[in-house]
Design a protein around this motif. Structure first.
Motif, short mmCIF file in Angstrom:
data_model
loop_
_atom_site.label_atom_id
_atom_site.label_comp_id
_atom_site.label_asym_id
_atom_site.label_seq_id
_atom_site.Cartn_x
_atom_site.Cartn_y
_atom_site.Cartn_z
N VAL A 229 0.75 -1.11 -0.07
CA VAL A 229 0.02 -0.01 0.15
C VAL A 229 0.92 1.37 -0.11
O VAL A 229 0.50 2.19 -0.69
CB VAL A 229 -1.13 -0.09 1.22
CG1 VAL A 229 -1.81 1.19 1.34
CG2 VAL A 229 -1.77 -1.37 1.00
N GLU A 230 2.04 1.21 0.81
CA GLU A 230 2.79 2.32 1.00
C GLU A 230 3.64 2.84 -0.46
O GLU A 230 3.53 3.98 -0.89
CB GLU A 230 3.92 2.05 2.01
CG GLU A 230 3.41 1.84 3.29
CD GLU A 230 2.95 0.67 3.55
OE1 GLU A 230 3.08 -0.34 2.74
OE2 GLU A 230 2.03 0.34 4.49
N LYS A 231 3.90 1.71 -1.22
CA LYS A 231 4.74 2.03 -2.45
C LYS A 231 3.65 1.79 -3.72
O LYS A 231 3.83 2.48 -4.90
CB LYS A 231 5.69 0.96 -2.98
CG LYS A 231 6.83 0.72 -1.82
CD LYS A 231 7.76 -0.27 -2.37
CE LYS A 231 8.90 -0.27 -1.21
NZ LYS A 231 9.85 -1.28 -1.86
N ARG A 232 2.28 1.65 -3.37
CA ARG A 232 1.34 1.43 -4.37
C ARG A 232 1.80 0.67 -5.58
O ARG A 232 1.89 1.09 -6.78
CB ARG A 232 0.94 2.95 -4.90
CG ARG A 232 0.07 3.77 -3.82
CD ARG A 232 -0.65 4.87 -4.40
NE ARG A 232 0.27 5.73 -5.11
CZ ARG A 232 -0.40 7.02 -5.49
NH1 ARG A 232 -1.60 7.15 -5.45
NH2 ARG A 232 0.66 7.82 -6.28
N GLU A 233 2.13 -0.62 -5.27
CA GLU A 233 2.47 -1.42 -6.13
C GLU A 233 2.04 -3.05 -5.84
O GLU A 233 2.06 -3.38 -4.50
CB GLU A 233 3.91 -1.63 -6.40
CG GLU A 233 4.77 -2.02 -5.41
CD GLU A 233 6.29 -1.61 -5.61
OE1 GLU A 233 6.78 -1.04 -6.58
OE2 GLU A 233 7.10 -2.40 -4.76
N ILE A 234 2.08 -3.84 -6.85
CA ILE A 234 1.67 -5.07 -6.49
C ILE A 234 3.16 -5.96 -6.98
O ILE A 234 3.46 -5.93 -8.33
CB ILE A 234 0.34 -5.83 -7.46
CG1 ILE A 234 -0.72 -5.01 -6.85
CG2 ILE A 234 0.43 -7.23 -7.40
CD1 ILE A 234 -2.06 -5.61 -7.47
N ASN A 235 3.58 -6.91 -6.00
CA ASN A 235 4.63 -7.79 -6.25
C ASN A 235 4.27 -9.21 -6.88
O ASN A 235 3.67 -9.86 -5.97
CB ASN A 235 5.47 -7.57 -5.09
CG ASN A 235 6.07 -6.50 -4.78
OD1 ASN A 235 6.79 -5.62 -5.58
ND2 ASN A 235 5.70 -5.96 -3.43
N VAL A 236 4.74 -9.47 -7.92
CA VAL A 236 4.30 -10.74 -8.52
C VAL A 236 5.38 -11.62 -8.47
O VAL A 236 6.48 -11.51 -8.73
CB VAL A 236 4.19 -10.69 -9.88
CG1 VAL A 236 3.60 -12.10 -10.59
CG2 VAL A 236 2.97 -9.84 -10.37
N ARG A 256 8.06 -9.61 -10.65
CA ARG A 256 8.20 -8.34 -10.99
C ARG A 256 7.29 -7.27 -10.10
O ARG A 256 6.58 -7.91 -9.50
CB ARG A 256 7.54 -7.98 -12.57
CG ARG A 256 6.25 -8.19 -12.79
CD ARG A 256 5.94 -8.31 -14.32
NE ARG A 256 4.50 -8.46 -14.56
CZ ARG A 256 3.93 -9.66 -14.55
NH1 ARG A 256 4.50 -10.79 -14.09
NH2 ARG A 256 2.58 -9.77 -14.94
N SER A 257 7.55 -6.07 -10.08
CA SER A 257 6.53 -5.11 -9.31
C SER A 257 5.72 -4.30 -10.23
O SER A 257 6.50 -3.43 -11.26
CB SER A 257 7.51 -4.19 -8.59
OG SER A 257 8.31 -5.10 -7.61
N ILE A 258 4.61 -4.28 -10.20
CA ILE A 258 3.66 -3.53 -10.87
C ILE A 258 3.26 -1.97 -10.42
O ILE A 258 2.33 -2.45 -9.41
CB ILE A 258 2.73 -4.28 -11.61
CG1 ILE A 258 2.80 -5.88 -12.03
CG2 ILE A 258 1.78 -3.30 -12.38
CD1 ILE A 258 1.96 -6.62 -12.59
N PRO A 259 3.54 -0.89 -10.62
CA PRO A 259 3.03 0.09 -10.19
C PRO A 259 1.39 0.03 -10.25
O PRO A 259 0.79 -0.07 -11.35
CB PRO A 259 3.64 1.43 -10.77
CG PRO A 259 4.83 0.72 -11.17
CD PRO A 259 4.61 -0.65 -11.63
N VAL A 260 0.72 0.53 -9.50
CA VAL A 260 -0.78 0.63 -9.63
C VAL A 260 -1.36 2.05 -9.30
O VAL A 260 -0.95 2.53 -8.43
CB VAL A 260 -1.52 -0.45 -8.80
CG1 VAL A 260 -1.18 -1.81 -9.33
CG2 VAL A 260 -1.28 -0.38 -7.33
#
Length: 417
Positions: A229-236, A256-260
């Protein structure tokens, strides 16, 4: 190595004759092979002599069938620790395509013309171009495994692919139709309609799908700890296969990390409060199983949701509700009508992959068109593609061109001034 004529009397008293190639294989075992014609025996003798000297000859009597080699290949995959879904795919190719057509053929009898005939037969019996390619890859794997076991001297599948020139490869590439917006890729209006129609458990799923482009297996295996939530990203970091078993992503680049955008974070924060929890072996003070959050998009019991449920209970009904439809056709291609004569409609896009295509187009489109206007390398990273070639082969035609009409007019005026 020698070739000699042989004559014998059959049980019925008939006199027969043939030509025998007499030689010793790489292990020193004496081998005999009979031919009707001397020229065939001579040809075999020359070939076998070279193979014996190079240590790669396998006699017919020491060879195995394609079916047997295929079973060894499956075992190799299991011992190597391949995923259960990969093993299942191998077995399907064997059972439905390879075994019925060439299962009883000896590996020593396979050659490039025979493989080409097998390829032609696959096509003539209705297999798609994509399936033919996959089956040939599997057959090539079977033969490679057989070579390592000393059961085959050559791999004609690889020989055939190596012999195909650039023009044939270009012809195969031309047959692949470019993805089209509104046909293969949902339009921006259709994506907005899906979000507006989604509610309940399907709203967070659809929003995450549209704004991350994650593969269905990655969404099904997504855990709450993978959301930052802090970085606003999802880590696959993992995925769920067709048997609901957890494993690593398809490739190294799949991790990967996907900014959302904010809508994903806010929607998932709300969904977290209602998300089904799975029971653990632990018990609380009242003797009831402890419930814990784990998967982001689980089934009602907090476990991995099946792909078919997502499509049949979520994606397809949502499209129909949102008006994203196409006429439903019977096997003959005729529109189906209900008892009142009204045309029956079905969901326009069959699976989740169409919305993964939409995400790619959103990354590519210019900001003036409502996209992000990202560079190809960044698009590759967000999609989790193993190479930039894959990205450009699939989506290259969607990238804005620098030679549009206005820019050409400006360049022309500057040149002729």
């Amino acid at each position: 190595m020698s070739v000699r004529k042989r004559e014998w009397i059959t049980a019925s008293g008939d006199k027969k004759s043939g030509w025998v190639a007499d030689y010793r294989d790489v292990k020193g075992t004496r081998r005999l092979k009979t031919f009707d014609k001397k020229k065939d025996a001579d040809s075999f003798a020359v070939t076998a002599g070279v193979e014996v000297r190079e240590g790669v000859h396998v006699a017919d009597s020491a060879s195995v069938t394609v079916s047997t080699a295929a079973s060894f290949w499956v075992v190799t995959g299991k011992v190597s620790g391949l995923e259960r879904s990969t093993i299942a795919q191998r077995q399907r190719h064997i059972d439905h395509h390879i075994e019925p057509l060439i299962g009883q053929t000896l590996l020593s009898h396979l050659n490039v013309p025979g493989i080409r005939s097998f390829e032609d037969r696959l096509r003539s019996e209705g297999r798609s171009a994509a399936m033919v390619k996959k089956v040939l890859v599997s057959l090539g794997g079977i033969l490679a495994d057989a070579q390592e076991r000393g059961l085959a001297t050559r791999n004609p599948v690889r020989d055939m692919r190596r012999n195909r020139n650039g023009k044939e490869r270009q012809a195969e590439k031309r047959q692949k139709r470019k993805l089209r917006v509104g046909v293969d890729i949902p339009t921006r209006e259709e994506a907005k309609a899906m979000i507006a129609a989604a509610n309940g458990r399907w709203r967070p799923f659809v929003i995450t799908l549209i704004f991350t482009g994650m593969r269905s297996s990655e969404l099904r295996g997504l855990r709450w700890e993978d959301l930052s939530v802090e970085k606003r990203e999802i880590n696959v970091t993992q995925r769920a296969d067709e048997f609901n078993e957890i494993g690593r992503p398809k490739s190294e680049s799949g991790e990967r990390s996907i900014p959302v955008p904010p809508i994903v974070i806010n929607t998932l924060k709300e969904w977290r409060l209602a998300c089904p929890r799975r029971a653990t072996p632990e018990m609380d003070a009242d003797g009831k199983p402890v419930k814990e959050l784990h998967y982001v998009f689980p089934n009602g019991k907090g476990h991995i949701e099946s792909y078919s449920n997502i499509v049949k209970r979520g994606l397809q009904p949502l499209q129909i509700e949102a008006g994203i439809t196409k006429p439903k056709l019977d096997k003959g291609g005729t529109p189906i009508r209900d008892k009142d004569g009204n045309q029956v409609m079905s969901a326009k896009y069959n699976g989740l992959h169409a919305f993964r295509h939409f995400f790619a187009s959103w990354l590519i489109n210019s900001k003036s068109d409502g996209g992000l206007g990202l560079l190809p390398k960044t698009v590759q990273e967000r999609m989790g593609h193993s190479s930039i070639i894959q990205t450009m082969d699939t989506y290259g035609h969607l990238f804005p061109r620098g030679d549009d009409a206005d820019e050409l007019a400006t360049a022309e005026a500057a040149m002729l001034k």
